[in-house]
Design a protein around this motif. Sequence first.
Motif, mmCIF file in Angstrom:
data_model
loop_
_atom_site.group_PDB
_atom_site.id
_atom_site.type_symbol
_atom_site.label_atom_id
_atom_site.label_comp_id
_atom_site.label_asym_id
_atom_site.label_seq_id
_atom_site.Cartn_x
_atom_site.Cartn_y
_atom_site.Cartn_z
ATOM 1 N N MET A 1 55.982 42.209 50.859
ATOM 2 C CA MET A 1 55.318 42.313 49.557
ATOM 3 C C MET A 1 53.810 42.072 49.686
ATOM 4 N N ASN A 2 53.438 41.151 50.538
ATOM 5 C CA ASN A 2 52.015 40.895 50.810
ATOM 6 C C ASN A 2 51.344 42.178 51.309
ATOM 7 N N LEU A 3 51.931 42.788 52.303
ATOM 8 C CA LEU A 3 51.380 44.001 52.902
ATOM 9 C C LEU A 3 51.344 45.150 51.899
ATOM 10 N N LEU A 4 52.408 45.302 51.129
ATOM 11 C CA LEU A 4 52.485 46.374 50.134
ATOM 12 C C LEU A 4 51.392 46.205 49.074
ATOM 13 N N CYS A 5 51.192 44.982 48.616
ATOM 14 C CA CYS A 5 50.132 44.716 47.638
ATOM 15 C C CYS A 5 48.765 45.060 48.212
ATOM 16 N N GLY A 6 48.552 44.743 49.496
ATOM 17 C CA GLY A 6 47.279 45.051 50.131
ATOM 18 C C GLY A 6 47.016 46.542 50.209
ATOM 19 N N VAL A 7 48.032 47.306 50.599
ATOM 20 C CA VAL A 7 47.883 48.764 50.697
ATOM 21 C C VAL A 7 47.613 49.372 49.322
ATOM 22 N N LEU A 8 48.362 48.941 48.323
ATOM 23 C CA LEU A 8 48.148 49.448 46.964
ATOM 24 C C LEU A 8 46.751 49.077 46.456
ATOM 25 N N GLY A 9 46.296 47.865 46.824
ATOM 26 C CA GLY A 9 44.968 47.430 46.417
ATOM 27 C C GLY A 9 43.879 48.335 46.959
ATOM 28 N N VAL A 10 44.029 48.765 48.212
ATOM 29 C CA VAL A 10 43.057 49.678 48.817
ATOM 30 C C VAL A 10 43.046 51.010 48.054
ATOM 31 N N ILE A 11 44.230 51.504 47.723
ATOM 32 C CA ILE A 11 44.327 52.772 46.990
ATOM 33 C C ILE A 11 43.627 52.674 45.640
ATOM 34 N N TYR A 12 43.898 51.602 44.898
ATOM 35 C CA TYR A 12 43.294 51.443 43.574
ATOM 36 C C TYR A 12 41.786 51.217 43.669
ATOM 37 N N PHE A 14 39.758 52.672 45.848
ATOM 38 C CA PHE A 14 39.154 54.000 46.012
ATOM 39 C C PHE A 14 39.258 54.835 44.729
ATOM 40 N N GLU A 15 40.173 54.432 43.843
ATOM 41 C CA GLU A 15 40.269 55.105 42.551
ATOM 42 C C GLU A 15 39.338 54.473 41.527
ATOM 43 N N SER A 17 39.460 51.327 40.381
ATOM 44 C CA SER A 17 40.092 50.307 39.545
ATOM 45 C C SER A 17 40.030 48.951 40.241
ATOM 46 N N TYR A 18 38.894 48.268 40.123
ATOM 47 C CA TYR A 18 38.725 46.960 40.751
ATOM 48 C C TYR A 18 39.634 45.911 40.115
ATOM 49 N N THR A 19 39.910 46.081 38.830
ATOM 50 C CA THR A 19 40.768 45.120 38.129
ATOM 51 C C THR A 19 42.158 45.096 38.749
ATOM 52 N N THR A 20 42.757 46.276 38.893
ATOM 53 C CA THR A 20 44.097 46.359 39.483
ATOM 54 C C THR A 20 44.075 45.920 40.941
ATOM 55 N N ALA A 21 43.031 46.305 41.663
ATOM 56 C CA ALA A 21 42.928 45.934 43.077
ATOM 57 C C ALA A 21 42.861 44.424 43.250
ATOM 58 N N PHE A 22 42.094 43.748 42.393
ATOM 59 C CA PHE A 22 41.981 42.299 42.499
ATOM 60 C C PHE A 22 43.288 41.614 42.107
ATOM 61 N N CYS A 23 43.941 42.140 41.084
ATOM 62 C CA CYS A 23 45.246 41.574 40.693
ATOM 63 C C CYS A 23 46.260 41.710 41.821
ATOM 64 N N PHE A 61 43.842 40.687 53.129
ATOM 65 C CA PHE A 61 42.699 39.770 53.084
ATOM 66 C C PHE A 61 41.585 40.147 54.069
ATOM 67 N N GLY A 62 41.734 41.317 54.704
ATOM 68 C CA GLY A 62 40.702 41.806 55.598
ATOM 69 C C GLY A 62 40.209 43.175 55.169
ATOM 70 N N VAL A 63 41.109 44.152 55.205
ATOM 71 C CA VAL A 63 40.738 45.521 54.837
ATOM 72 C C VAL A 63 40.431 45.631 53.345
ATOM 73 N N LEU A 64 41.299 45.087 52.500
ATOM 74 C CA LEU A 64 41.107 45.219 51.047
ATOM 75 C C LEU A 64 39.776 44.644 50.571
ATOM 76 N N PRO A 65 39.422 43.396 50.904
ATOM 77 C CA PRO A 65 38.123 42.886 50.432
ATOM 78 C C PRO A 65 36.930 43.656 50.996
ATOM 79 N N SER A 66 37.029 44.103 52.244
ATOM 80 C CA SER A 66 35.918 44.859 52.827
ATOM 81 C C SER A 66 35.743 46.199 52.118
ATOM 82 N N VAL A 67 36.850 46.826 51.761
ATOM 83 C CA VAL A 67 36.795 48.106 51.048
ATOM 84 C C VAL A 67 36.242 47.915 49.637
#
Length: 227
Positions: A1-12, A14-15, A17-23, A61-67
């Motif tokens: 679930m941690n990994l899935l949330c991170g991948v979805l965060g990256v997608i959002y 690039f779309e 949606s910083y709100t959804t990505a941070f959530c 906590f690495g790719v998502l915040p950098s993106v």
Amino acid sequence: MNLLCGVLGVIYTFEGSYTTAFCLMLAAAVCDFCDGLSARLLNAYSDMGKELDSLADIVSFGVLPSVMMYSLMIDGQGDSWICHVPLLIAVFSGLRLAKFNIDERQGENFIGLATPACAMICGSFAYYVSINPESTLSLWAQGRYFIPFASAVLCALLVSEIPMFSMKFKKGASKRLNTMRGIFLASAAIIAVVTAILGLDWSFVILTVFLVYILMNFTAALLKIRL
């Protein structure tokens, strides 16, 4: 679930949606916490679990915040070489996690800034700026050098030798360590109250609390206070 949330965060991200990505980043942090808590309560440790934990963390906590920081730069500066500097956060987060896995000194406390703490600073900053475009932080984010400079500082902290306390309460912890934790929790409560009084967004609490955390540990290191 941690990994899935991170991948979805990256997608959002690039779309736009910083709100959804941070959530999603916050959800990843909750999953990461529950994972460790469950392992300790059930005494269910494994080498595979340890590796999966780090692999998930490098994304969430690495790719998502950098993106998220990179995307902020693109929004403010357009596609310029300096916009790529925040992507180094992903690289140094990987170095940090690899170092943590083999460093036997990091048991109850950390040496260097933990990746979730770095991610929360980046995520809360991006979220706050996106919903408060007229704020002072937004003006800083639109500048050419603020985000790259902040990213460079975070990268240095990730692989630094600065001791930093964790919030994993265990029996036998020193009074000095418990005092530091108590001061930190009290500071967090004060920040939350002041933020509410000023009518600021809740993400400002997360951003400020983790900056205070860094400042406390940096000060303790300068004064040579052993945790």
